[in-house]
Design a protein around this motif. Structure first.
Motif, PDB file in Angstrom:
ATOM      1  N   TRP A   5      73.253  58.489  79.635  1.00  0.00           N
ATOM      2  CA  TRP A   5      73.533  57.290  79.283  1.00  0.00           C
ATOM      3  C   TRP A   5      72.617  56.954  77.767  1.00  0.00           C
ATOM      4  CZ3 TRP A   5      77.269  54.618  81.575  1.00  0.00           C
ATOM      5  CH2 TRP A   5      76.921  55.015  83.321  1.00  0.00           C
ATOM      6  N   LEU A   6      74.173  56.709  76.371  1.00  0.00           N
ATOM      7  CA  LEU A   6      73.264  56.586  75.411  1.00  0.00           C
ATOM      8  C   LEU A   6      73.064  54.327  75.200  1.00  0.00           C
ATOM      9  CD1 LEU A   6      72.879  57.266  72.859  1.00  0.00           C
ATOM     10  CD2 LEU A   6      75.689  56.921  72.049  1.00  0.00           C
ATOM     11  N   TYR A   7      72.130  54.581  74.573  1.00  0.00           N
ATOM     12  CA  TYR A   7      71.594  52.785  74.342  1.00  0.00           C
ATOM     13  C   TYR A   7      71.244  52.585  72.661  1.00  0.00           C
ATOM     14  CZ  TYR A   7      70.502  54.155  79.034  1.00  0.00           C
ATOM     15  OH  TYR A   7      70.176  53.838  80.196  1.00  0.00           O
ATOM     16  N   ASN A  14      72.230  42.180  71.258  1.00  0.00           N
ATOM     17  CA  ASN A  14      72.691  43.064  72.626  1.00  0.00           C
ATOM     18  C   ASN A  14      71.806  44.387  73.259  1.00  0.00           C
ATOM     19  OD1 ASN A  14      74.504  40.502  73.973  1.00  0.00           O
ATOM     20  ND2 ASN A  14      75.297  40.594  72.455  1.00  0.00           N
ATOM     21  N   LEU A  15      71.615  44.204  74.224  1.00  0.00           N
ATOM     22  CA  LEU A  15      71.120  45.611  74.323  1.00  0.00           C
ATOM     23  C   LEU A  15      72.165  46.490  75.266  1.00  0.00           C
ATOM     24  CD1 LEU A  15      69.071  48.704  74.614  1.00  0.00           C
ATOM     25  CD2 LEU A  15      68.313  47.199  76.572  1.00  0.00           C
ATOM     26  N   GLY A  23      82.095  57.123  76.469  1.00  0.00           N
ATOM     27  CA  GLY A  23      81.808  56.201  75.821  1.00  0.00           C
ATOM     28  C   GLY A  23      82.000  54.424  76.539  1.00  0.00           C
ATOM     29  N   LYS A  24      82.197  55.040  77.951  1.00  0.00           N
ATOM     30  CA  LYS A  24      82.263  53.421  78.651  1.00  0.00           C
ATOM     31  C   LYS A  24      80.884  52.793  79.351  1.00  0.00           C
ATOM     32  CE  LYS A  24      83.831  52.356  83.191  1.00  0.00           C
ATOM     33  NZ  LYS A  24      84.446  52.255  84.635  1.00  0.00           N
ATOM     34  N   GLU A  25      81.306  51.323  79.180  1.00  0.00           N
ATOM     35  CA  GLU A  25      80.224  50.990  78.902  1.00  0.00           C
ATOM     36  C   GLU A  25      79.762  50.217  80.356  1.00  0.00           C
ATOM     37  OE1 GLU A  25      79.624  46.252  78.370  1.00  0.00           O
ATOM     38  OE2 GLU A  25      79.979  47.158  75.681  1.00  0.00           O
ATOM     39  N   ARG A  26      78.606  50.440  80.821  1.00  0.00           N
ATOM     40  CA  ARG A  26      78.111  50.801  81.910  1.00  0.00           C
ATOM     41  C   ARG A  26      77.266  48.908  81.865  1.00  0.00           C
ATOM     42  NH1 ARG A  26      72.938  53.850  83.580  1.00  0.00           N
ATOM     43  NH2 ARG A  26      72.996  53.348  86.098  1.00  0.00           N
ATOM     44  N   TRP A  27      76.398  48.055  81.078  1.00  0.00           N
ATOM     45  CA  TRP A  27      76.673  47.244  81.353  1.00  0.00           C
ATOM     46  C   TRP A  27      75.448  46.593  79.815  1.00  0.00           C
ATOM     47  CZ3 TRP A  27      71.386  47.345  79.344  1.00  0.00           C
ATOM     48  CH2 TRP A  27      70.251  48.370  79.781  1.00  0.00           C
ATOM     49  N   ARG A  28      76.249  45.318  79.090  1.00  0.00           N
ATOM     50  CA  ARG A  28      75.656  44.584  77.626  1.00  0.00           C
ATOM     51  C   ARG A  28      74.483  43.424  78.241  1.00  0.00           C
ATOM     52  NH1 ARG A  28      78.796  43.196  73.579  1.00  0.00           N
ATOM     53  NH2 ARG A  28      79.676  45.150  73.976  1.00  0.00           N
ATOM     54  N   THR A  73      69.342  49.333  85.023  1.00  0.00           N
ATOM     55  CA  THR A  73      69.942  47.755  84.918  1.00  0.00           C
ATOM     56  C   THR A  73      70.497  47.108  83.811  1.00  0.00           C
ATOM     57  OG1 THR A  73      68.160  47.024  85.486  1.00  0.00           O
ATOM     58  CG2 THR A  73      68.966  47.598  87.150  1.00  0.00           C
ATOM     59  N   GLY A  74      69.276  46.999  83.007  1.00  0.00           N
ATOM     60  CA  GLY A  74      69.304  46.804  81.426  1.00  0.00           C
ATOM     61  C   GLY A  74      67.703  45.563  81.460  1.00  0.00           C
ATOM     62  N   GLU A  75      67.381  45.503  83.020  1.00  0.00           N
ATOM     63  CA  GLU A  75      66.195  43.986  83.253  1.00  0.00           C
ATOM     64  C   GLU A  75      64.925  44.272  82.358  1.00  0.00           C
ATOM     65  OE1 GLU A  75      67.656  41.028  84.541  1.00  0.00           O
ATOM     66  OE2 GLU A  75      69.783  42.088  84.617  1.00  0.00           O
ATOM     67  N   VAL A  76      64.958  42.944  82.251  1.00  0.00           N
ATOM     68  CA  VAL A  76      63.146  43.068  81.719  1.00  0.00           C
ATOM     69  C   VAL A  76      61.860  43.018  82.561  1.00  0.00           C
ATOM     70  CG1 VAL A  76      61.714  41.627  79.857  1.00  0.00           C
ATOM     71  CG2 VAL A  76      63.848  41.062  80.250  1.00  0.00           C
ATOM     72  N   GLN A  77      61.618  44.997  82.328  1.00  0.00           N
ATOM     73  CA  GLN A  77      60.217  45.778  82.887  1.00  0.00           C
ATOM     74  C   GLN A  77      59.399  44.140  82.670  1.00  0.00           C
ATOM     75  OE1 GLN A  77      60.688  49.443  82.564  1.00  0.00           O
ATOM     76  NE2 GLN A  77      61.530  49.969  84.072  1.00  0.00           N
TER      77      GLN A  77
END
Length: 105
Positions: A5-7, A14-15, A23-28, A73-77
């Motif tokens: 995964w590339l971020y 947006n992250l 190149g498929k988007e996983r999450w935003r 998941t992109g959730e804040v830690q």
């Protein structure tokens, strides 16, 4: 990168995680509100199992901050404000400054 995964941060704060192979988007995930004059131009930094992101602002009312995000998941830690907000320890060292639309304590 983390695994496959590339971020990256978008200019509208947006992250975004995409698959590095196709190149498929996983999450935003939204990092900050651009209507509050935040901007997101920094490259995320992967440290261990955290994606570190940061923001700046065009206004003295908006303090910058750093966040660690979960790479899956992109959730804040966690979040760290780069200057103390009113009422936080050290905020008295920022006399006369305004933050988040309120007078400094």
């Amino acid at each position: 990168m983390y695994g496959d995964w590339l971020y990256f941060e978008s200019p509208d704060c947006n992250l975004i995680a995409i698959n590095a192979k196709d190149g498929k988007e996983r999450w935003r995930k939204t990092i900050a509100d651009v209507k509050a004059e935040y901007f997101c131009t920094m490259a995320p930094l992967v440290v261990g199992n955290k994606v570190i992101v940061g923001v700046g602002g065009d206004s003295l009312d908006n303090p910058g901050f750093l966040e660690a995000r979960d790479p899956e998941t992109g959730e804040v830690q966690w979040r760290w404000d780069t200057e103390p907000l009113p009422g936080q320890p050290g905020s008295e060292t920022w006399p006369g400054r305004r933050r988040c639309g309120t007078a400094a304590a």
